[in-house]
Scaffold this active site. Structure first.
Site, PDB file in Angstrom:
ATOM      1  N   GLU A 121      49.281  26.657  33.515  1.00  0.00           N
ATOM      2  CA  GLU A 121      47.908  26.236  33.752  1.00  0.00           C
ATOM      3  C   GLU A 121      46.986  26.744  32.645  1.00  0.00           C
ATOM      4  OE1 GLU A 121      44.763  26.767  37.510  1.00  0.00           O
ATOM      5  OE2 GLU A 121      46.539  28.037  37.362  1.00  0.00           O
ATOM      6  N   LYS A 173      43.329  19.175  38.859  1.00  0.00           N
ATOM      7  CA  LYS A 173      43.592  20.072  39.989  1.00  0.00           C
ATOM      8  C   LYS A 173      42.724  19.707  41.193  1.00  0.00           C
ATOM      9  CE  LYS A 173      44.063  25.101  40.713  1.00  0.00           C
ATOM     10  NZ  LYS A 173      43.921  26.413  40.023  1.00  0.00           N
ATOM     11  N   CYS A 202      48.974  24.920  40.182  1.00  0.00           N
ATOM     12  CA  CYS A 202      48.802  26.196  40.872  1.00  0.00           C
ATOM     13  C   CYS A 202      48.430  26.055  42.354  1.00  0.00           C
ATOM     14  CB  CYS A 202      47.779  27.058  40.134  1.00  0.00           C
ATOM     15  SG  CYS A 202      47.919  28.831  40.508  1.00  0.00           S
ATOM     16  N   LYS A 225      53.996  40.034  45.649  1.00  0.00           N
ATOM     17  CA  LYS A 225      53.641  38.611  45.596  1.00  0.00           C
ATOM     18  C   LYS A 225      54.780  37.725  45.113  1.00  0.00           C
ATOM     19  CE  LYS A 225      50.113  35.358  44.015  1.00  0.00           C
ATOM     20  NZ  LYS A 225      48.885  35.180  43.206  1.00  0.00           N
ATOM     21  N   ASN A 260      32.054  69.660  36.641  1.00  0.00           N
ATOM     22  CA  ASN A 260      31.863  68.384  35.939  1.00  0.00           C
ATOM     23  C   ASN A 260      31.593  68.590  34.454  1.00  0.00           C
ATOM     24  OD1 ASN A 260      32.264  66.876  38.231  1.00  0.00           O
ATOM     25  ND2 ASN A 260      30.086  66.641  38.702  1.00  0.00           N
TER      26      ASN A 260
END
Length: 584
Positions: free
Chosen positions: A44, A111, A147, A181, A414
């Protein structure tokens, strides 16, 4: 043709490098042609890179992308079809796929489903496509999708299959990675293939782009939902597969679901399917009487920890190289976070491109200094040692007239972190080294960090990795090396910022095993404090964590970018107002 040979060009593009992307596309077209492919598909928006974001609002950017497509088509002859992702412009902008054959753009697919959630913002830029596309090449029908289109059961693939009789659905994609995923995506694609009794050829981009990393893993799935071929993860690849069209046709004869579904196609969808006939591609060695490919390459999916590790390596490498830099510098404290970031940097760039800096202060332990030195030796990197105690004492003397007799507190802590940040940024300015920060997601979430101190830098490699998972990644470093890279003591000693005497992280934070589980429920699953308590966590602890997350939003807005590897990262995935009185 009894079969069709498909090539999936899993390439690493760079956003905005239109000429560079074009050269890579032309190179892979030639490689696919040499391997006898009938069709070669690219990811894509391959010409522009993904996501181009507001570059799309520049008319000359869009124009250059179209000019590139015009040049690419001249490299596609009669013997191959190329499907190339680009930005189309007619009445509006479209996320599109150009179908190129014999020097011409014979069809365009736009798309249909534009994602507008999480890290996606496509409705900001693109108009929605209104047609479906099926290519008819000899007796093979090939549907084209982009996609998000494939993620919907009733999306374009369904109607390209039912109305256009598509034997193969090609999906060109730029699907950002997060943990787990790839396996989930494969299950979804297998369902689409089986439900439609067709083969799905899915090509994903690969590479790092700012806070996104794309894992590749392109694959071809047959009509039964079984994987025929899978490309490499986190690397460029060219996958070649022969799809048996006759086998698909035979399977459909036994599928009564398909007959019934054809009868129920809405009239509104019938008119959307565009069928484009492409002149027959000349016979090639793999057609008809010639021997097809006997076996296809199925690369294994990486285990979870390895998957995350190599995602971080790829993201770091691409961020540095694509931004024109070559070397990285890391503040080496002798702790787990900085040790892991340094190992990732070495795998991304090579040991000669990584510099470690030890900056011992008044509270640094001897073992931390020693562990930093051992790590540098094990990795073969250059280690600079720049003590900060003198600079720290100078600051205390400078501030004494103002601070008076006020007691030591977080101010002095710090101050040490900011001195170290200043040193790293000075080295960055002087030598052009990119500073890699070392804060993890547990610290980023709770604000356990110092603005303009340990947060100062150019890229935050592990900002989306919880502390408990950092230790798993550290173990993986040693396992893959087959020897001790990160010293064992780094795994076993209590984590500490070493900014005051006998300090540990758990002075201010719950144990990481508890903290990380609370954060996952609160940040990633959006549970309320009350809901989290029902999972067995102490109410006061949960309230404390929630307060820390809310109070630290302003810090996160000022931190450097870093790769997304979780399902919900801080930043584009989670957008919470800094000024916010909501309690929950």
């Amino acid at each position: 043709m009894r079969n069709v040979r498909i090539a999936l060009a899993q390439i690493n593009t760079t956003v905005g490098d239109i000429v560079g992307n074009e050269c890579k596309i032309i190179e892979y077209i030639e490689r696919a042609r040499e391997l006898g492919a009938d069709i070669v598909a690219f990811p894509e928006l391959a010409i522009t890179g993904y996501p181009p974001e507001d570059l799309l609002l520049k008319s000359y950017f869009v124009r250059q992308n179209l000019e590139s497509l015009d040049r690419i088509k001249n490299h596609v002859g009669k013997d191959i079809v190329a499907v190339v992702g680009y930005v189309d412009f007619q009445d509006d902008l479209y996320n599109a796929a150009a179908v190129i054959h014999n020097g011409r753009i014979v069809a365009t697919y736009r798309k249909n489903y534009l994602p507008n959630y999480g890290v996606f913002d496509e409705k900001r830029y693109f108009q929605i496509g209104q047609e479906y596309l099926v290519l008819r090449i000899a007796n093979v029908n090939v549907g084209i999708t982009i996609c998000e289109d494939i993620w919907y059961p009733g999306g374009p693939a369904r109607f390209e299959n039912l109305i256009g009789d598509a034997h193969v659905i090609i999906n060109i994609s730029a699907s950002p990675y997060y943990m787990g995923k790839p396996a989930w995506r494969e299950k979804m694609l297998a369902v689409r293939a089986n439900d439609n009794q067709c083969s799905v050829a899915y090509v994903n981009t690969v590479g790092g782009q700012d806070e996104l990393v794309f894992d590749g893993g392109s694959l071809v799935i047959d009509e039964r939902g079984e994987i025929l071929a899978r490309g490499k993860q986190f690397e460029e690849d060219l996958i070649i597969v022969d799809v048996d069209v006759e086998k698909i046709a035979r399977a459909r004869l036994h599928d009564n679901r398909r007959r019934q579904d054809k009868l129920n196609v809405p009239d509104t969808e019938l008119s959307k399917v565009r069928i484009v006939k492409i002149e027959d591609i000349p016979n090639k060695p793999h057609h008809e009487s010639h021997t097809p490919i006997k076996s296809f390459r199925v690369e294994p999916l990486l285990p979870e920890v390895a998957e995350v590790y190599w995602a971080l390596v790829l993201a770091t490498r691409d961020y540095i190289r694509k931004n024109g830099m070559s070397k990285a510098v890391v503040g080496l404290s002798g702790g787990m976070d900085s040790s892991l970031v340094t190992c990732i940097a070495v795998d991304a760039l090579g040991p000669e491109k990584v510099i470690g800096v030890s900056m011992p202060g008044p509270f640094s332990s001897e073992h931390s200094k020693e562990d930093a030195k051992i790590l540098a030796q094990n990795l073969g990197i250059k280690l600079l040692t720049i003590p900060i105690t003198d600079a720290y004492n100078t600051y205390l003397h400078l501030l004494k007239p103002v601070f008076g007799d006020l007691p030591f507190d977080i101010t002095e802590e710090n101050l040490q972190a900011r001195i170290r940040g200043t040193i790293l940024m000075a080295l960055s300015n002087k030598f052009g080294w990119l500073v890699l920060t070392t804060g993890n997601k547990s610290e980023v979430a709770t604000g356990y960090s110092t603005l303009y101190g340990d947060t100062a830098g150019g890229y935050a490699v592990i900002k989306d990795v919880y502390k408990t998972f950092v230790y798993k990644l550290g173990r993986y470093v040693n396992e893959k090396a087959g020897r001790e890279i990160i010293p064992e003591r780094v795994f076993t000693k209590p984590p500490s910022a070493e900014l005051k005497e006998n300090q540990t992280d758990q002075d201010k934070l719950p144990p990481y095993e508890i903290l990380d589980e609370i954060l996952k429920l609160y940040v990633e699953e959006e549970m309320s404090v009350d809901e989290i308590v029902t999972h067995g966590f102490d109410e006061e602890t949960v309230k404390k964590v929630a307060r820390m997350v809310h109070a630290s939003e302003y810090k996160r807005r000022q931190m450097p970018p870093g790769p997304k590897v979780s399902v919900r990262a801080f930043g584009k995935d989670r957008r919470v107002p800094m000024t916010n009185k909501f309690d929950g």
